[in-house]
Design a protein around this motif. Structure first.
Motif, PDB file in Angstrom:
ATOM      1  N   ALA A 193     -12.102   7.727 -14.637  1.00  0.00           N
ATOM      2  CA  ALA A 193     -11.711   6.651 -15.785  1.00  0.00           C
ATOM      3  C   ALA A 193     -11.063   7.322 -16.952  1.00  0.00           C
ATOM      4  O   ALA A 193     -10.284   6.896 -17.706  1.00  0.00           O
ATOM      5  CB  ALA A 193     -12.826   6.053 -16.173  1.00  0.00           C
ATOM      6  N   ALA A 194     -11.414   8.679 -17.203  1.00  0.00           N
ATOM      7  CA  ALA A 194     -10.695   9.646 -18.243  1.00  0.00           C
ATOM      8  C   ALA A 194      -9.232  10.036 -17.815  1.00  0.00           C
ATOM      9  O   ALA A 194      -8.857  10.837 -18.516  1.00  0.00           O
ATOM     10  CB  ALA A 194     -11.791  10.558 -18.597  1.00  0.00           C
ATOM     11  N   GLY A 195      -8.931   9.935 -16.660  1.00  0.00           N
ATOM     12  CA  GLY A 195      -7.517  10.320 -16.139  1.00  0.00           C
ATOM     13  C   GLY A 195      -7.873  11.802 -15.207  1.00  0.00           C
ATOM     14  O   GLY A 195      -6.762  12.565 -15.001  1.00  0.00           O
ATOM     15  N   ARG A 196      -9.031  12.439 -15.106  1.00  0.00           N
ATOM     16  CA  ARG A 196      -9.046  13.674 -14.604  1.00  0.00           C
ATOM     17  C   ARG A 196      -9.070  13.660 -13.123  1.00  0.00           C
ATOM     18  O   ARG A 196      -9.662  12.692 -12.443  1.00  0.00           O
ATOM     19  CB  ARG A 196     -10.314  14.297 -14.968  1.00  0.00           C
ATOM     20  N   PRO A 197      -8.466  14.493 -12.729  1.00  0.00           N
ATOM     21  CA  PRO A 197      -8.397  14.471 -11.021  1.00  0.00           C
ATOM     22  C   PRO A 197      -9.528  14.901 -10.371  1.00  0.00           C
ATOM     23  O   PRO A 197     -10.222  15.723 -10.772  1.00  0.00           O
ATOM     24  CB  PRO A 197      -7.122  15.400 -10.595  1.00  0.00           C
ATOM     25  N   TRP A 198      -9.750  14.300  -9.182  1.00  0.00           N
ATOM     26  CA  TRP A 198     -10.995  14.797  -8.318  1.00  0.00           C
ATOM     27  C   TRP A 198     -10.839  14.411  -6.837  1.00  0.00           C
ATOM     28  O   TRP A 198      -9.832  13.950  -6.474  1.00  0.00           O
ATOM     29  CB  TRP A 198     -12.419  13.981  -8.849  1.00  0.00           C
ATOM     30  N   ARG A 199     -11.350  15.207  -6.115  1.00  0.00           N
ATOM     31  CA  ARG A 199     -11.139  15.387  -4.874  1.00  0.00           C
ATOM     32  C   ARG A 199     -12.015  14.188  -3.868  1.00  0.00           C
ATOM     33  O   ARG A 199     -12.829  14.308  -3.089  1.00  0.00           O
ATOM     34  CB  ARG A 199     -11.562  16.758  -3.870  1.00  0.00           C
ATOM     35  N   GLY A 216     -16.687  -1.075  -9.746  1.00  0.00           N
ATOM     36  CA  GLY A 216     -16.099   0.314 -10.314  1.00  0.00           C
ATOM     37  C   GLY A 216     -16.551   1.433  -9.271  1.00  0.00           C
ATOM     38  O   GLY A 216     -17.028   2.566  -9.873  1.00  0.00           O
ATOM     39  N   ARG A 217     -17.175   1.313  -8.062  1.00  0.00           N
ATOM     40  CA  ARG A 217     -17.762   2.176  -7.164  1.00  0.00           C
ATOM     41  C   ARG A 217     -16.540   3.218  -6.540  1.00  0.00           C
ATOM     42  O   ARG A 217     -15.671   2.672  -6.144  1.00  0.00           O
ATOM     43  CB  ARG A 217     -18.636   1.385  -6.103  1.00  0.00           C
ATOM     44  N   GLY A 218     -17.165   4.361  -6.476  1.00  0.00           N
ATOM     45  CA  GLY A 218     -16.283   5.343  -5.718  1.00  0.00           C
ATOM     46  C   GLY A 218     -14.758   5.551  -6.466  1.00  0.00           C
ATOM     47  O   GLY A 218     -14.653   5.783  -7.266  1.00  0.00           O
ATOM     48  N   ILE A 219     -13.989   5.338  -5.417  1.00  0.00           N
ATOM     49  CA  ILE A 219     -12.378   5.396  -5.940  1.00  0.00           C
ATOM     50  C   ILE A 219     -12.000   4.499  -6.641  1.00  0.00           C
ATOM     51  O   ILE A 219     -10.889   4.555  -7.643  1.00  0.00           O
ATOM     52  CB  ILE A 219     -11.445   5.520  -4.595  1.00  0.00           C
ATOM     53  N   TRP A 220     -12.857   3.224  -6.866  1.00  0.00           N
ATOM     54  CA  TRP A 220     -12.606   2.073  -7.808  1.00  0.00           C
ATOM     55  C   TRP A 220     -12.909   2.670  -9.217  1.00  0.00           C
ATOM     56  O   TRP A 220     -12.810   1.740 -10.196  1.00  0.00           O
ATOM     57  CB  TRP A 220     -13.127   1.168  -7.513  1.00  0.00           C
ATOM     58  N   ALA A 221     -13.561   3.685  -9.568  1.00  0.00           N
ATOM     59  CA  ALA A 221     -14.012   3.939 -10.866  1.00  0.00           C
ATOM     60  C   ALA A 221     -12.845   4.571 -11.671  1.00  0.00           C
ATOM     61  O   ALA A 221     -13.078   4.596 -12.987  1.00  0.00           O
ATOM     62  CB  ALA A 221     -15.162   4.956 -10.847  1.00  0.00           C
ATOM     63  N   GLY A 222     -11.754   4.814 -11.054  1.00  0.00           N
ATOM     64  CA  GLY A 222     -10.704   5.130 -11.881  1.00  0.00           C
ATOM     65  C   GLY A 222      -9.199   4.619 -11.155  1.00  0.00           C
ATOM     66  O   GLY A 222      -9.293   3.446 -11.021  1.00  0.00           O
ATOM     67  N   THR A 223      -8.330   5.577 -11.004  1.00  0.00           N
ATOM     68  CA  THR A 223      -7.173   4.936 -10.247  1.00  0.00           C
ATOM     69  C   THR A 223      -7.079   6.249  -8.885  1.00  0.00           C
ATOM     70  O   THR A 223      -7.403   6.897  -9.081  1.00  0.00           O
ATOM     71  CB  THR A 223      -5.882   5.302 -11.208  1.00  0.00           C
ATOM     72  N   PHE A 224      -6.284   5.169  -7.994  1.00  0.00           N
ATOM     73  CA  PHE A 224      -6.129   6.102  -6.959  1.00  0.00           C
ATOM     74  C   PHE A 224      -4.787   5.474  -6.209  1.00  0.00           C
ATOM     75  O   PHE A 224      -4.432   4.577  -6.529  1.00  0.00           O
ATOM     76  CB  PHE A 224      -7.162   6.080  -5.822  1.00  0.00           C
ATOM     77  N   GLN A 225      -4.302   6.472  -5.417  1.00  0.00           N
ATOM     78  CA  GLN A 225      -3.261   5.678  -4.501  1.00  0.00           C
ATOM     79  C   GLN A 225      -3.629   5.381  -3.261  1.00  0.00           C
ATOM     80  O   GLN A 225      -4.684   6.214  -2.591  1.00  0.00           O
ATOM     81  CB  GLN A 225      -2.083   6.994  -4.305  1.00  0.00           C
ATOM     82  N   ARG A 226      -3.356   4.445  -2.524  1.00  0.00           N
ATOM     83  CA  ARG A 226      -3.903   3.842  -1.485  1.00  0.00           C
ATOM     84  C   ARG A 226      -3.544   4.913  -0.226  1.00  0.00           C
ATOM     85  O   ARG A 226      -2.476   5.281  -0.346  1.00  0.00           O
ATOM     86  CB  ARG A 226      -3.447   2.490  -0.972  1.00  0.00           C
ATOM     87  N   PRO A 227      -4.266   5.266   0.489  1.00  0.00           N
ATOM     88  CA  PRO A 227      -4.340   6.174   1.622  1.00  0.00           C
ATOM     89  C   PRO A 227      -3.056   6.363   2.357  1.00  0.00           C
ATOM     90  O   PRO A 227      -2.538   7.266   2.481  1.00  0.00           O
ATOM     91  CB  PRO A 227      -5.707   6.107   2.355  1.00  0.00           C
ATOM     92  N   GLU A 228      -2.738   4.915   2.699  1.00  0.00           N
ATOM     93  CA  GLU A 228      -1.346   4.938   3.605  1.00  0.00           C
ATOM     94  C   GLU A 228      -0.323   5.125   2.764  1.00  0.00           C
ATOM     95  O   GLU A 228       0.773   6.052   3.148  1.00  0.00           O
ATOM     96  CB  GLU A 228      -1.533   3.560   4.088  1.00  0.00           C
ATOM     97  N   ASP A 229      -0.349   4.975   1.330  1.00  0.00           N
ATOM     98  CA  ASP A 229       1.029   5.282   0.647  1.00  0.00           C
ATOM     99  C   ASP A 229       1.023   6.802   0.308  1.00  0.00           C
ATOM    100  O   ASP A 229       1.822   7.582   0.255  1.00  0.00           O
ATOM    101  CB  ASP A 229       0.907   4.659  -0.834  1.00  0.00           C
ATOM    102  N   TRP A 230       0.001   7.326   0.172  1.00  0.00           N
ATOM    103  CA  TRP A 230      -0.465   8.828  -0.037  1.00  0.00           C
ATOM    104  C   TRP A 230       0.159   9.637   1.126  1.00  0.00           C
ATOM    105  O   TRP A 230       0.656  10.623   1.151  1.00  0.00           O
ATOM    106  CB  TRP A 230      -1.682   9.156  -0.180  1.00  0.00           C
ATOM    107  N   ARG A 231      -0.235   9.117   2.449  1.00  0.00           N
ATOM    108  CA  ARG A 231       0.257   9.617   3.575  1.00  0.00           C
ATOM    109  C   ARG A 231       1.821   9.733   3.728  1.00  0.00           C
ATOM    110  O   ARG A 231       2.277  10.705   4.092  1.00  0.00           O
ATOM    111  CB  ARG A 231      -0.364   9.038   4.834  1.00  0.00           C
TER     112      ARG A 231
END
Length: 158
Positions: free
Chosen positions: A61-67, A140-155
């Protein structure tokens, strides 16, 4: 059937209360990533879901990257917890991997991963998981707690 075979079959059915058809898989799974497991040397892609890739990063949520991809795999590993996994084969993908609906203790792994925010619903022709995805997103659980790219788009981009 010999008494020994009957006893072994009885114990097997008691340990695995699901009826297993030929071509299905039952056994201890190794976690490959958030949406792929391996049982007895066979790679199995969980159907109806797509988890972040192992190298994929998300942002909190603060914009910090995480794995997030690594965390998704760890969440699946914790859910399975070395218990027997029962998979019902639904087909194969273009890479030759088995596509299957898998469960631990009667609990659907794809549904659990999506509901807990570690994956998104993906090519779910039966619409089994859209409600779980909405629930995870709203909470807002897991990946929904912030922002993410959908896995198919990331691939596609990596």
């Amino acid at each position: 059937m010999s008494p020994l075979k009957a006893a072994v079959l009885g114990l097997s059915l008691a340990a695995f209360p699901w009826f297993v058809m030929a071509g299905d898989f039952v056994g201890q799974a190794s976690i490959i990533d958030g949406d792929t497991i391996e049982i007895r040397g066979e790679r199995i892609r969980l159907t109806g879901m797509d988890a972040p890739e192992s190298r994929q990063l998300c942002h909190d949520a603060a914009g910090r990257p995480w794995r997030c991809g690594q965390q998704a795999a760890l969440a699946l590993d914790a859910m399975v917890a070395r218990r027997p996994v029962v998979c019902t084969v639904e087909g194969t993908d273009r890479y030759g991997r088995v596509l299957a609906a898998c469960a631990v203790g009667g609990r659907d792994l794809a549904g659990w991963m999506i509901k807990n925010g570690w994956a998104v619903a993906y090519y779910d022709r039966l619409d089994r998981h859209s409600a779980a995805e909405r629930d995870a997103r709203t909470a807002g659980r897991g990946i929904w707690a912030g922002t993410f790219q959908r896995p198919e788009d990331w691939r596609r981009q990596n």
